[in-house]
Design a protein around this motif. Sequence first.
Motif, PDB file in Angstrom:
ATOM      1  N   THR A  42       0.842  -1.186   0.000  1.00  0.00           N
ATOM      2  CA  THR A  42       0.000   0.000   0.000  1.00  0.00           C
ATOM      3  C   THR A  42       0.882   1.243   0.000  1.00  0.00           C
ATOM      4  N   TYR A  82      -5.519  -0.568 -14.241  1.00  0.00           N
ATOM      5  CA  TYR A  82      -6.502  -0.596 -13.153  1.00  0.00           C
ATOM      6  C   TYR A  82      -5.990   0.203 -11.948  1.00  0.00           C
ATOM      7  N   ILE A  83      -4.726  -0.010 -11.590  1.00  0.00           N
ATOM      8  CA  ILE A  83      -4.172   0.652 -10.404  1.00  0.00           C
ATOM      9  C   ILE A  83      -4.175   2.165 -10.563  1.00  0.00           C
ATOM     10  N   ASP A 133      -8.379   3.030  -9.772  1.00  0.00           N
ATOM     11  CA  ASP A 133      -8.378   3.228  -8.332  1.00  0.00           C
ATOM     12  C   ASP A 133      -8.150   4.710  -8.007  1.00  0.00           C
ATOM     13  N   TYR A 142      -7.191   6.433  -5.370  1.00  0.00           N
ATOM     14  CA  TYR A 142      -6.013   6.833  -4.601  1.00  0.00           C
ATOM     15  C   TYR A 142      -4.750   6.790  -5.444  1.00  0.00           C
ATOM     16  N   LYS A 170      -4.708   6.787  -8.656  1.00  0.00           N
ATOM     17  CA  LYS A 170      -4.918   7.726  -9.766  1.00  0.00           C
ATOM     18  C   LYS A 170      -4.428   9.114  -9.379  1.00  0.00           C
TER      19      LYS A 170
END
Length: 524
Positions: free
Chosen positions: A54, A254-255, A259, A261, A263
């Motif tokens: 994360t 996708y990440i 997403d 955050y 992005k």
Amino acid sequence: MVLFLILVFLPQLLPSYNFHEENKAYMGIPYNVVDTNNYFSYMQQAREGHFLFTNKFTAEKVPYILFQPVFLPIGWLTALFPAVFVYFAFKFIFLIIFVYLIYKFLKLIVNKNELNVSLFFVLFGSGIGYVYILLNNIGFKKYGSIDYQSSATSSIGLNIAPVNFVISVCLMILIVICYYKFWESKKIMHLVTLSALTLLLGFTHLFDVITLIPAFGIYMLWRLIKKKDDFGAILKYNLIYALIAIIPFIYTYYIFAVDPYFKEWNVQNVLETPKFLHVLFGYFFPLIFALFYFTDKITYRREWKDLEVILFTWMLAGLFLLYAPLNIQRRFIEGLNIPIMILGSLGFTRVLLPKFEKVIKSFAAIKNPKSIAIFSIFILISPTSFYWLYKINSNISPNVEVSDYSVPYYLDKDELEALNWLKENTYSEELVLSAYGIGNYIPRISANRVFLGHWAQTINFEKKKKDVKQFFSANNDSFRKKLIDNYGIDYVYYGVEEKQIGDFKPKDMQKVFENEKITIFKVN
């Protein structure tokens, strides 16, 4: 090659022995401290048992969805050995692998009598940034040259940079070798190896895969024109390869595009390329020699070897992508020195060296004009590379000022004591509010999330910088309460940097740690 290993690795360890300050602890990293603290945060997460990572440099609770294969094994080993030791052990291992791969790669391309010159070009070659450094030192305006601005422009700088950079370039070289060998042999094992390496590189540095794709595409077109393969075989095997290589593309899309955050992190991570002239100066002589080699090939219709085609297209793709409409432009410079230096060495040895020998002979009856010509070129192409060895030690000081892109190389021992207290007495998911400088160390050492940290990874970075300043400088309980409630802040770190902002004396927080310089408050 042994000289390269010694010259590159030892200067990275010297600060540990050369810099001893009373009440100061050197944190072991002589370069890119902001980014490297992020990588140490990944290592901490791997040690905690996370397979996915994360972003702990922002107040928002970002999901554990980031796959970073390089830092998984490094993080696992930190359970047995100190983190800095493991990190540099991996650096040393991949430094050796890098030199070995360069040697093996060159043996596929150059003749035996050209090998030593080509090795020097690749391992020590750079641009003419040293000229502008010298001019600046005698009072002239400093002009831009990317070879002293970006470590990724030379092999010495690359191996001084964080470990994932040299691993990525090693993977690029291996992928090029496997791609070439597959099309020479059509052995499925090469295709399997190629696909696995591309997956690994895609999850490490996807932009390096993007650099190689157009190079491979033009190489396929060249093989088709030369009738080395039919269209069906080219389509079939590249489709198989593409089906595997596309996995990290889908994942990364996708990440960073879906997403929210990640992005936002991506939007802030703007890495624009310097002006074209700065890039040109950053590879100056080797790039010119490479162009001479290209011109010689075209003019005299000389035969093109497969790897020469790949190298030229790799070089051109990299230079083009440096100015692509993407916010990570400068990242495409990674690995670009490899094709430029190899082609530059070929241009020098095969096209220019015979001419240099004639010119030197015309001035005097010198027995070995070839050696003089080679030595002269080495003097022209290597100084900026050696400058990086000086740079990583000269900048290290206990008094480095905090800015968006730099934090101290040292921590006060009281600060280190406070961070270790957080590590032992708080949960890693709990959020700590602090100033920017120490906020870049908290996720690395105590593994906590921070309100304000890495300039690109802290969501709404500029706003949060102002929020922190207002939090510590203004006697405004309502603002503080609102900020705490909005973000769920668990602890407030009040130390050296925070005291420079303002006098903080909260009435509704519990003091849970205190030493001579640092106080940590727990939010009730």
